[in-house]
Design an enzyme around this catalytic site. Structure first.
Site, PDB file in Angstrom:
ATOM      1  N   HIS A  84       0.829  -1.224   0.000  1.00 15.54           N
ATOM      2  CA  HIS A  84       0.000   0.000   0.000  1.00 15.54           C
ATOM      3  C   HIS A  84       0.859   1.268   0.000  1.00 15.54           C
ATOM      4  O   HIS A  84       0.496   2.273   0.617  1.00 15.54           O
ATOM      5  CB  HIS A  84      -0.951   0.025   1.201  1.00 15.54           C
ATOM      6  CG  HIS A  84      -1.942  -1.109   1.206  1.00 15.54           C
ATOM      7  ND1 HIS A  84      -3.186  -1.011   0.639  1.00 15.54           N
ATOM      8  CD2 HIS A  84      -1.857  -2.371   1.704  1.00 15.54           C
ATOM      9  CE1 HIS A  84      -3.834  -2.154   0.791  1.00 15.54           C
ATOM     10  NE2 HIS A  84      -3.052  -2.997   1.429  1.00 15.54           N
ATOM     11  N   TYR A 123       0.977  -4.252  12.433  1.00 16.72           N
ATOM     12  CA  TYR A 123       0.913  -2.828  12.082  1.00 16.72           C
ATOM     13  C   TYR A 123       1.741  -1.928  13.003  1.00 16.72           C
ATOM     14  O   TYR A 123       2.294  -0.927  12.552  1.00 16.72           O
ATOM     15  CB  TYR A 123      -0.545  -2.359  11.972  1.00 16.72           C
ATOM     16  CG  TYR A 123      -1.214  -2.896  10.713  1.00 16.72           C
ATOM     17  CD1 TYR A 123      -1.452  -4.257  10.566  1.00 16.72           C
ATOM     18  CD2 TYR A 123      -1.569  -2.070   9.672  1.00 16.72           C
ATOM     19  CE1 TYR A 123      -2.041  -4.767   9.426  1.00 16.72           C
ATOM     20  CE2 TYR A 123      -2.162  -2.568   8.516  1.00 16.72           C
ATOM     21  CZ  TYR A 123      -2.392  -3.922   8.397  1.00 16.72           C
ATOM     22  OH  TYR A 123      -2.955  -4.417   7.261  1.00 16.72           O
ATOM     23  N   ASN A 159     -10.311  -2.775   2.442  1.00 18.79           N
ATOM     24  CA  ASN A 159     -10.012  -2.740   1.012  1.00 18.79           C
ATOM     25  C   ASN A 159     -11.285  -2.473   0.217  1.00 18.79           C
ATOM     26  O   ASN A 159     -12.370  -2.410   0.788  1.00 18.79           O
ATOM     27  CB  ASN A 159      -9.419  -4.080   0.555  1.00 18.79           C
ATOM     28  CG  ASN A 159      -7.946  -4.238   0.944  1.00 18.79           C
ATOM     29  OD1 ASN A 159      -7.284  -3.281   1.326  1.00 18.79           O
ATOM     30  ND2 ASN A 159      -7.446  -5.453   0.848  1.00 18.79           N
ATOM     31  N   HIS A 165      -3.934   1.005  11.981  1.00 19.35           N
ATOM     32  CA  HIS A 165      -3.710  -0.237  12.722  1.00 19.35           C
ATOM     33  C   HIS A 165      -5.071  -0.868  13.050  1.00 19.35           C
ATOM     34  O   HIS A 165      -5.871  -0.242  13.754  1.00 19.35           O
ATOM     35  CB  HIS A 165      -2.974   0.104  14.018  1.00 19.35           C
ATOM     36  CG  HIS A 165      -2.482  -1.100  14.762  1.00 19.35           C
ATOM     37  ND1 HIS A 165      -3.038  -2.346  14.656  1.00 19.35           N
ATOM     38  CD2 HIS A 165      -1.468  -1.235  15.638  1.00 19.35           C
ATOM     39  CE1 HIS A 165      -2.401  -3.198  15.409  1.00 19.35           C
ATOM     40  NE2 HIS A 165      -1.434  -2.558  16.027  1.00 19.35           N
TER      41      HIS A 165
END
Ligand code: HDE
Length: 708
Positions: free
Chosen positions: A73, A360, A146, A337
């Site tokens: 990403h 994360y 997503n 996160h």
């Protein structure tokens, strides 16, 4: 200081901008700088002196301007906005932003592609990240999702493999931002759990027209927990008000060359012009008692819950209304996160989610370089933070007092603990009674039913695009064994699809798969356990899986290319474009040259783009007004015909008026007289409706003879 507008002339800028006293150029230590162009030298032509602290400070800072890009990403664009709740959900959750209708919760939403580097083009075929930071009064809630409702893998353990396979191949660092290569298909063809998300990636969802036109999904099943401690399963859905729309693959390839920042620019410009993108937030809420009701496991992130089985309840809206002030400080440094949750929301045992909860923070430590990343302005909660954590790189908070431990008396017992009634976070008390095992639940083993459901649910034009995507991607694979495995697997999903792809590849579908699939799913896994079972057909079709499911009767922000040359008909131009402008469509005047273009009344109009500097694929629709002189001039410009032919081929709305008919006769538009989105002397309302429909996909099967 006055703001300088984009088109201001140098003289105007000089006249209008007064120099404020407090804006001298200084060093980082606050020393005013007297010369910013020359380093300190021993004599006019002499060596530079090491003592030049101004030069050294400037260069040192520059040398360290980059931070590691995100592992995945990396390419992203973001905006600020707010979330507004429509109804109190306290029956399900105690989360303040989901129960208090009077609140407007600030949000920051970052869109991204997955595989490409930070500078990769926007129109890569890829899943889009849809990560939302809610700055709630009870702390930060990050929904890091997503634009597809499922993921490629079921267990965090496989994530590095998935990503290593899709990233550029490590020996040659090729290809950038593309999944069409050997290593990715080697992995996918051996990892059948990835087939469902892969099929979404081959669909038009992976080449959106705009980031403002993608759905967002939380993917994992989460828990909502109410004040009484009762929990419900929940899935999060964001539905765009503009509908879900895509470009074609051929356009995507061209857009990447014509404007690699197409999505970033589109998002920025829409917000700057006051056309704020908006999504409805919907929830699929499932009672705890229904955990085992379905023929798939709610904990399996490669499965969606069809909306026909559990409807999406719309509970609020999210609006993006402000662009970031600084890309690096905000979009680059934002740290999402999935473990950032607030009271009223909790995790499930989805093994992918569980792995993410570790990953994360870990990634921010190497990317942002310090456990103090939460102190960067974009990452700070809006409510106060008090705890006994101290120091570390780049600490911003100046803690006072001499106690940094708990319990204490010296510091008055502060900061003190919050009881549950005071909003203290308590985890949902889930009963656990199990053996410690390293294995995959058998309830995760059906890898074929949902890809088949997805394919069945698409419209014919979507199915065609998807088959062509497979032909393109597999066509780039060098190994016949990998292509054969993929064909065999596709054949388990849908015979018609597999046959189309096989024909495109010039291969036969193998009768047997040449390698054991799922050969190494887990240390103890018996390969048989995870072999494709029978495709289950618990639902014939799910309309919500097609892009057409969301109504979007609007033309706001649609980009209309208007081809003109000196002498174009002002009357026709106004008749067609005034109503479009009223509905906030963006009219771009494209002429053979830059500067100004004259209409037949002699009036001058600023040219938006000289035709040499732009491409038809950057626009949603095309209009050419008549006017003898104008049309004569346009006929001499070859690129005018490229605009028309491409607009025909990519099924766009096109309107011609008056003498522009001659351009129909000299272009491929002549083969489509009577097409419902191509108009000659048509009315503005019909043109508008065709633009709102996005494309006339019915035209597509007849366009194959038009050169790409
Ligand atoms: Fe991520 N993912 N991910 N991911 N992910 C990151 O975190 C990771 C997964 C998603 O705009 C990284 O800050 C693991 C699923 C988005 O800043 C990293 C696993 C979903 C973004 C990471 C997953 C996502 C990330 C890279 C498997 C959809 C961009 C930089 C266990 C629900 C957020 C960063 C942004 C970013 C790890 C799986 C979505 C490396 C280990 C599933 C949208 O930590």
């Amino acid at each position: 200081m006055k703001k300088v507008t984009k088109n201001a002339k140098i003289e105007d800028i000089e006249k209008n901008v007064s120099l404020p006293d407090d804006q001298f150029l200084t060093t980082n230590q606050g020393v005013k700088i007297n010369d910013d162009a020359n380093s300190l030298k021993a004599g006019e032509r002499g060596a530079t002196l090491l003592e030049d602290f101004i030069l050294r400070e400037k260069i040192t800072h520059f040398d360290h301007e980059r931070i590691p890009e995100r592992i995945v990403h990396a390419r992203g664009s973001a905006a600020h906005g707010y979330f507004e709740l429509f109804e109190d959900l306290s029956a399900y959750t105690k989360a303040g932003f989901l129960t208090d209708k009077s609140r407007e919760t600030p949000v920051f939403l970052r869109f991204s592609t997955v595989a490409g580097s930070k500078g990769s083009p926007d129109l890569a075929r890829d899943i889009r990240g849809f990560a939302v930071k809610f700055y709630t009064e009870e702390g930060i809630f990050d929904l890091v999702g997503n634009n597809t409702p499922v993921f490629f893998i079921q267990d965090a353990m496989k994530f590095p493999d998935l990503i290593h396979s899709v990233k550029p191949e490590p020996d040659r660092e090729i290809p950038q931002a593309a999944s069409a290569h050997d290593t990715f298909y080697d992995f996918v063809s051996l990892t059948t759990e990835s087939l469902h998300n892969h099929m979404w990636a081959m669909s038009d969802r992976a080449i959106p027209r705009s980031l403002r036109m993608v759905e967002g999904f939380g993917i994992h099943t989460f828990l909502l927990v109410n004040a009484k401690g009762k929990s419900h399963f929940v899935k999060f859905h964001f539905k765009p008000k503009l509908g879900v729309h895509s470009v074609t693959w051929e356009e995507a390839v061209k857009i990447n060359g014509a404007d690699a920042d197409f999505h970033r620019r589109d998002l920025w410009e829409a917000i700057e012009s006051g056309n704020f993108p908006e999504w409805e937030l919907g929830l699929q809420i499932i009672p705890e008692e229904d955990e085992f009701k379905y023929e798939f496991d709610l904990l399996d992130p490669t499965k969606l819950v069809p909306e026909e089985l559990v409807p999406v309840k719309i509970i609020g809206k999210l609006v993006l209304n402000r662009n970031p002030d600084n890309f690096f400080s905000e979009t680059e440094q934002v740290a999402f996160h999935p473990g950032h949750i607030v009271p009223g929301i909790d995790f499930t045992n989805d093994p992918l989610l569980q792995g993410r909860l570790f990953s994360y923070t870990d990634t921010q430590l190497s990317r942002l370089g310090s456990p103090n990343f939460h102190e960067i302005p974009i990452n700070r909660p809006v409510n106060p933070v008090h705890n006994n954590q101290r120091d570390a790189h780049m600490r911003m908070t100046v803690n006072r007092g001499n106690t940094a431990y708990f319990p204490n008396t010296i510091g008055g017992g502060c900061p003190h603990l919050a009881k549950m009634a005071e909003g203290g976070f308590t985890s949902y008390e889930e009963r656990i009674d199990a053996k410690k095992v390293r294995e995959r639940s058998t309830s995760f083993s059906d890898h074929f039913s949902q890809p088949a459901l997805f394919y069945r649910s698409l419209k014919d034009w979507e199915k065609n695009h998807l088959a062509n995507a497979y032909i393109f991607e597999l066509g780039k694979v060098n190994y016949d064994s990998i292509k054969g495995r993929m064909l065999w697997l596709l054949n388990q999903i849908d015979k018609e699809l597999a046959q189309k792809v096989a024909t495109g590849l010039g291969m036969a579908i193998p009768a047997t798969i040449d390698k054991p699939i799922n050969q190494n799913i887990g240390a103890d896994a018996d390969p048989k356990r995870l072999e494709p079972g029978k495709v289950k057909n618990y639902l014939d079709k799910s309309d919500a899986l097609s892009q057409e499911h969301l109504p979007s009767d609007t033309i706001a922000t649609r980009q209309i290319a208007v081809l003109v040359a000196d002498g174009f008909s002002m009357k026709q131009f106004k008749k067609m474009t005034d109503p479009l402008k009223k509905e906030k469509a963006v009219i771009a005047l494209i002429a053979p040259h830059g500067g100004k273009v004259k209409c037949d009344t002699g009036m001058e109009h600023p040219v938006t783009h000289a035709i040499a500097t732009t491409e038809s694929v950057l626009f949603d629709a095309l209009y050419i007004p008549g006017g003898r002189k104008g049309i004569d001039a346009l006929q001499k410009v070859g690129k005018v015909f490229k605009f028309i032919n491409e607009s025909v081929k990519y099924c766009k709305a096109i309107a011609f008026d008056g003498e522009a008919k001659e351009l129909i006769d000299k272009s491929y538009a002549k083969d489509f007289v009577g097409d419902k989105a191509i108009f000659l002397n048509g009315n503005a309302q019909d043109f508008r409706n065709a633009i709102a429909r996005h494309r006339n996909w019915e035209r597509e099967p007849m366009t194959e003879h038009i050169p790409a």
